[in-house]
Design a protein around this motif. Structure first.
Motif, mmCIF file in Angstrom:
data_model
loop_
_atom_site.group_PDB
_atom_site.id
_atom_site.type_symbol
_atom_site.label_atom_id
_atom_site.label_comp_id
_atom_site.label_asym_id
_atom_site.label_seq_id
_atom_site.Cartn_x
_atom_site.Cartn_y
_atom_site.Cartn_z
ATOM 1 N N LEU A 44 0.825 -1.208 0.000
ATOM 2 C CA LEU A 44 0.000 0.000 0.000
ATOM 3 C C LEU A 44 0.861 1.260 0.000
ATOM 4 C CD1 LEU A 44 -2.823 -1.023 2.500
ATOM 5 C CD2 LEU A 44 -3.030 -0.761 0.025
ATOM 6 N N SER A 45 1.974 1.192 0.728
ATOM 7 C CA SER A 45 2.885 2.337 0.784
ATOM 8 C C SER A 45 3.493 2.625 -0.591
ATOM 9 C CB SER A 45 4.002 2.065 1.799
ATOM 10 O OG SER A 45 4.945 3.109 1.801
ATOM 11 N N ILE A 46 3.903 1.567 -1.302
ATOM 12 C CA ILE A 46 4.492 1.726 -2.635
ATOM 13 C C ILE A 46 3.439 2.233 -3.618
ATOM 14 C CG2 ILE A 46 5.607 0.518 -4.556
ATOM 15 C CD1 ILE A 46 6.762 -1.430 -2.450
ATOM 16 N N LEU A 47 2.215 1.734 -3.498
ATOM 17 C CA LEU A 47 1.138 2.189 -4.377
ATOM 18 C C LEU A 47 0.843 3.663 -4.145
ATOM 19 C CD1 LEU A 47 -1.309 -0.865 -4.102
ATOM 20 C CD2 LEU A 47 0.049 -0.214 -6.094
ATOM 21 N N GLN A 48 0.851 4.076 -2.886
ATOM 22 C CA GLN A 48 0.594 5.479 -2.556
ATOM 23 C C GLN A 48 1.694 6.381 -3.112
ATOM 24 O OE1 GLN A 48 0.297 6.281 1.661
ATOM 25 N NE2 GLN A 48 -0.883 8.148 1.322
ATOM 26 N N GLU A 49 2.940 5.923 -3.005
ATOM 27 C CA GLU A 49 4.072 6.696 -3.530
ATOM 28 C C GLU A 49 3.948 6.910 -5.026
ATOM 29 O OE1 GLU A 49 7.577 4.552 -2.554
ATOM 30 O OE2 GLU A 49 7.406 4.878 -0.393
ATOM 31 N N ASN A 50 3.292 5.964 -5.710
ATOM 32 C CA ASN A 50 3.180 6.032 -7.167
ATOM 33 C C ASN A 50 1.785 6.446 -7.634
ATOM 34 O OD1 ASN A 50 5.814 4.739 -8.515
ATOM 35 N ND2 ASN A 50 5.442 3.724 -6.560
ATOM 36 N N ASN A 51 0.983 6.965 -6.683
ATOM 37 C CA ASN A 51 -0.351 7.488 -6.998
ATOM 38 C C ASN A 51 -1.203 6.493 -7.786
ATOM 39 O OD1 ASN A 51 0.168 10.110 -5.828
ATOM 40 N ND2 ASN A 51 1.437 10.549 -7.636
ATOM 41 N N PHE A 52 -1.174 5.231 -7.338
ATOM 42 C CA PHE A 52 -1.949 4.186 -8.013
ATOM 43 C C PHE A 52 -2.910 3.574 -7.000
ATOM 44 C CE2 PHE A 52 -2.695 0.216 -10.380
ATOM 45 C CZ PHE A 52 -2.844 0.728 -11.666
ATOM 46 N N SER A 53 -4.150 3.498 -7.372
ATOM 47 C CA SER A 53 -5.188 3.066 -6.445
ATOM 48 C C SER A 53 -5.058 1.594 -6.059
ATOM 49 C CB SER A 53 -6.570 3.310 -7.040
ATOM 50 O OG SER A 53 -7.579 2.772 -6.202
ATOM 51 N N ALA A 54 -5.195 1.330 -4.766
ATOM 52 C CA ALA A 54 -5.165 -0.052 -4.265
ATOM 53 C C ALA A 54 -6.399 -0.828 -4.692
ATOM 54 C CB ALA A 54 -5.048 -0.044 -2.742
ATOM 55 N N GLU A 55 -7.421 -0.114 -5.164
ATOM 56 C CA GLU A 55 -8.653 -0.776 -5.585
ATOM 57 C C GLU A 55 -8.456 -1.602 -6.853
ATOM 58 O OE1 GLU A 55 -11.751 2.087 -5.932
ATOM 59 O OE2 GLU A 55 -11.739 2.601 -3.793
ATOM 60 N N ASN A 56 -7.316 -1.413 -7.494
ATOM 61 C CA ASN A 56 -7.012 -2.214 -8.688
ATOM 62 C C ASN A 56 -6.581 -3.630 -8.351
ATOM 63 O OD1 ASN A 56 -7.105 -0.257 -11.111
ATOM 64 N ND2 ASN A 56 -5.909 0.886 -9.599
ATOM 65 N N PHE A 57 -6.373 -3.917 -7.068
ATOM 66 C CA PHE A 57 -5.845 -5.215 -6.652
ATOM 67 C C PHE A 57 -6.666 -5.829 -5.528
ATOM 68 C CE2 PHE A 57 -2.271 -2.381 -7.779
ATOM 69 C CZ PHE A 57 -1.731 -3.072 -8.861
ATOM 70 N N GLU A 58 -6.494 -7.138 -5.383
ATOM 71 C CA GLU A 58 -6.884 -7.824 -4.157
ATOM 72 C C GLU A 58 -5.596 -8.114 -3.394
ATOM 73 O OE1 GLU A 58 -9.360 -11.234 -4.416
ATOM 74 O OE2 GLU A 58 -10.762 -10.308 -5.832
ATOM 75 N N PHE A 59 -5.689 -8.242 -2.092
ATOM 76 C CA PHE A 59 -4.508 -8.474 -1.272
ATOM 77 C C PHE A 59 -4.700 -9.703 -0.382
ATOM 78 C CE2 PHE A 59 -4.652 -3.985 -2.236
ATOM 79 C CZ PHE A 59 -3.338 -3.676 -2.543
ATOM 80 N N VAL A 60 -3.650 -10.496 -0.273
ATOM 81 C CA VAL A 60 -3.595 -11.586 0.702
ATOM 82 C C VAL A 60 -2.348 -11.318 1.533
ATOM 83 C CG1 VAL A 60 -3.380 -14.061 1.085
ATOM 84 C CG2 VAL A 60 -4.768 -13.215 -0.817
ATOM 85 N N HIS A 61 -2.560 -10.931 2.780
ATOM 86 C CA HIS A 61 -1.461 -10.441 3.609
ATOM 87 C C HIS A 61 -0.651 -11.576 4.237
ATOM 88 C CE1 HIS A 61 0.795 -7.832 6.263
ATOM 89 N NE2 HIS A 61 0.412 -8.560 7.301
ATOM 90 N N THR A 62 0.653 -11.497 4.099
ATOM 91 C CA THR A 62 1.595 -12.365 4.805
ATOM 92 C C THR A 62 2.962 -11.705 4.763
ATOM 93 O OG1 THR A 62 2.613 -14.551 4.946
ATOM 94 C CG2 THR A 62 2.122 -13.740 2.739
ATOM 95 N N THR A 63 3.709 -11.850 5.845
ATOM 96 C CA THR A 63 5.034 -11.219 5.900
ATOM 97 C C THR A 63 6.166 -12.233 5.836
ATOM 98 O OG1 THR A 63 4.967 -11.252 8.332
ATOM 99 C CG2 THR A 63 4.176 -9.251 7.239
ATOM 100 N N GLU A 64 5.818 -13.519 5.914
ATOM 101 C CA GLU A 64 6.853 -14.562 5.897
ATOM 102 C C GLU A 64 7.363 -14.773 4.477
ATOM 103 O OE1 GLU A 64 7.639 -18.696 8.310
ATOM 104 O OE2 GLU A 64 5.630 -18.332 7.529
ATOM 105 N N VAL A 65 8.673 -14.953 4.354
ATOM 106 C CA VAL A 65 9.307 -15.074 3.034
ATOM 107 C C VAL A 65 10.244 -16.281 3.003
ATOM 108 C CG1 VAL A 65 10.782 -13.935 1.329
ATOM 109 C CG2 VAL A 65 9.239 -12.567 2.739
ATOM 110 N N ILE A 66 10.264 -16.996 1.879
ATOM 111 C CA ILE A 66 11.269 -18.036 1.642
ATOM 112 C C ILE A 66 12.442 -17.367 0.934
ATOM 113 C CG2 ILE A 66 11.831 -20.138 0.363
ATOM 114 C CD1 ILE A 66 8.971 -21.053 0.753
ATOM 115 N N GLY A 67 13.592 -17.354 1.592
ATOM 116 C CA GLY A 67 14.767 -16.699 1.033
ATOM 117 C C GLY A 67 15.339 -17.447 -0.150
ATOM 118 N N MET A 68 16.120 -16.758 -0.953
ATOM 119 C CA MET A 68 16.720 -17.347 -2.154
ATOM 120 C C MET A 68 17.672 -18.491 -1.814
ATOM 121 S SD MET A 68 15.418 -15.996 -4.795
ATOM 122 C CE MET A 68 15.201 -14.638 -5.934
ATOM 123 N N GLY A 69 18.313 -18.415 -0.656
ATOM 124 C CA GLY A 69 19.303 -19.424 -0.315
ATOM 125 C C GLY A 69 18.775 -20.566 0.534
ATOM 126 N N GLU A 70 17.484 -20.558 0.826
ATOM 127 C CA GLU A 70 16.919 -21.601 1.688
ATOM 128 C C GLU A 70 16.701 -22.901 0.927
ATOM 129 O OE1 GLU A 70 13.997 -20.675 4.772
ATOM 130 O OE2 GLU A 70 13.883 -18.652 3.905
#
Length: 312
Positions: A44-70
């Motif tokens: 949402l922060s990146i979308l706001q910085e670029n003046n693009f509406s979040a209504e163009n997307f659906e969101f599934v929130h998660t913060t966990e990431v699989i790293g490249m080296g895992e």
């Protein structure tokens, strides 16, 4: 249609992935929507910085990431809340119709097999990439890394997968399928190629035109080039270097420009029960956009159903 994108995958994520999603959203027609899987607050922060509406997307929130080296298998199992794992769960449950990520390639392969699973009759899924031709257009190289060690019976199936992909997604008519080898003669090659040749020659599910050598990879001798994943990955990385070298040498050439990975977006995983595309780890917003559009095109083409029918 809902198209899933892992916004946490890639060396420049999430900024590059969200910017790529913006560009893709500008192109997608009504009825096709992007589902962004990852840290919603950051997106949402990146979308706001670029003046693009979040209504163009659906969101599934998660913060966990699989790293490249895992380790791929361990990470997928131990991190069910990761953006890749969540994306595959959505794909399995029908929450999205296609899924793409520029994250851990091994995790994408493992996730594909564990979630949507391999199409019945397909021994091993394969990955493909586009190879530009000197005469214009491009061919399809398969496999490019999913199967480093191959048995002879794998490669004719790669021919079927590559042929159907070329035909369904890119509209190639009766694509010419070849075996990448060290000589044109039927008896040439290592033990694998010598065993594969008669199997491909006998296969009626594609238009086999024989062996091609490495020097013919960028010619118009064929449309689909079949090889084991080890050889294919070496060829892919070498081809990618052509574009980098041309930039470093300040060579402006239309042919070398077509080696730019950004134009193709990513490598589809062929032979699984849903459209999945894996992007380059260094994917830029342009590459992300094209990766999303490729996964959309795969879903639109009915490729998965065509592969199922071929392997019944």
């Amino acid at each position: 249609m809902k198209i899933g994108l892992d916004i946490m995958g890639g060396d420049f994520a999430p900024k590059a992935t969200v910017l790529g999603a913006i560009e893709a959203a500008k192109i997608l027609p009504e009825g096709q929507q992007l589902v962004l899987i990852g840290d919603k607050d950051v997106a949402l922060s990146i979308l706001q910085e670029n003046n693009f509406s979040a209504e163009n997307f659906e969101f599934v929130h998660t913060t966990e990431v699989i790293g490249m080296g895992e380790h791929p298998a361990k990470a997928v199992i131990k991190k069910p809340g990761s953006s890749i794992s969540v994306g595959f769960q959505l794909l399995k449950d029908g929450g999205i119709d296609a899924f793409s990520s520029a994250g851990n390639t091994g995790a994408m392969l493992v996730g594909s097999v564990l979630s949507v699973k391999t199409i019945e009759g397909v021994i091993r899924p394969a990955m493909s990439t586009n190879v530009p031709k000197l005469t214009g257009g491009f061919g399809i190289l398969v496999d490019v890394g999913a199967n480093a060690d191959c048995k002879p019976e794998y490669l004719p199936q790669f021919g079927v997968l590559g042929s159907l992909f070329a035909e369904s997604v890119y509209g190639m008519v009766s694509p010419r399928v070849s075996l990448l080898n060290i000589g044109e003669e039927e008896e040439k090659g290592n033990a694998l190629c010598q065993a594969v040749y008669p199997l491909m020659k006998e296969n009626k599910n594609f238009n086999f035109v024989g062996n091609i050598e490495g020097r013919d990879l960028f010619s118009d001798h064929a449309d689909v080039y079949v090889t084991d994943g080890f050889t294919g990955n070496v060829a892919l990385k070498m081809a990618e270097s052509f574009y980098v070298i041309s930039l470093k040498k300040q060579i402006k050439d239309e042919f070398f420009a077509r080696f730019n990975y950004e134009q193709y977006g990513g490598s589809p995983i062929l032979g699984i029960n849903a459209p999945v595309v894996v992007g380059h780890g260094i994917s830029s917003p342009e590459a992300i956009k094209n990766m999303v559009l490729l996964s959309r095109d795969m879903a639109q083409s009915g490729l998965v159903e065509k592969i199922k029918n071929a392997f019944q």
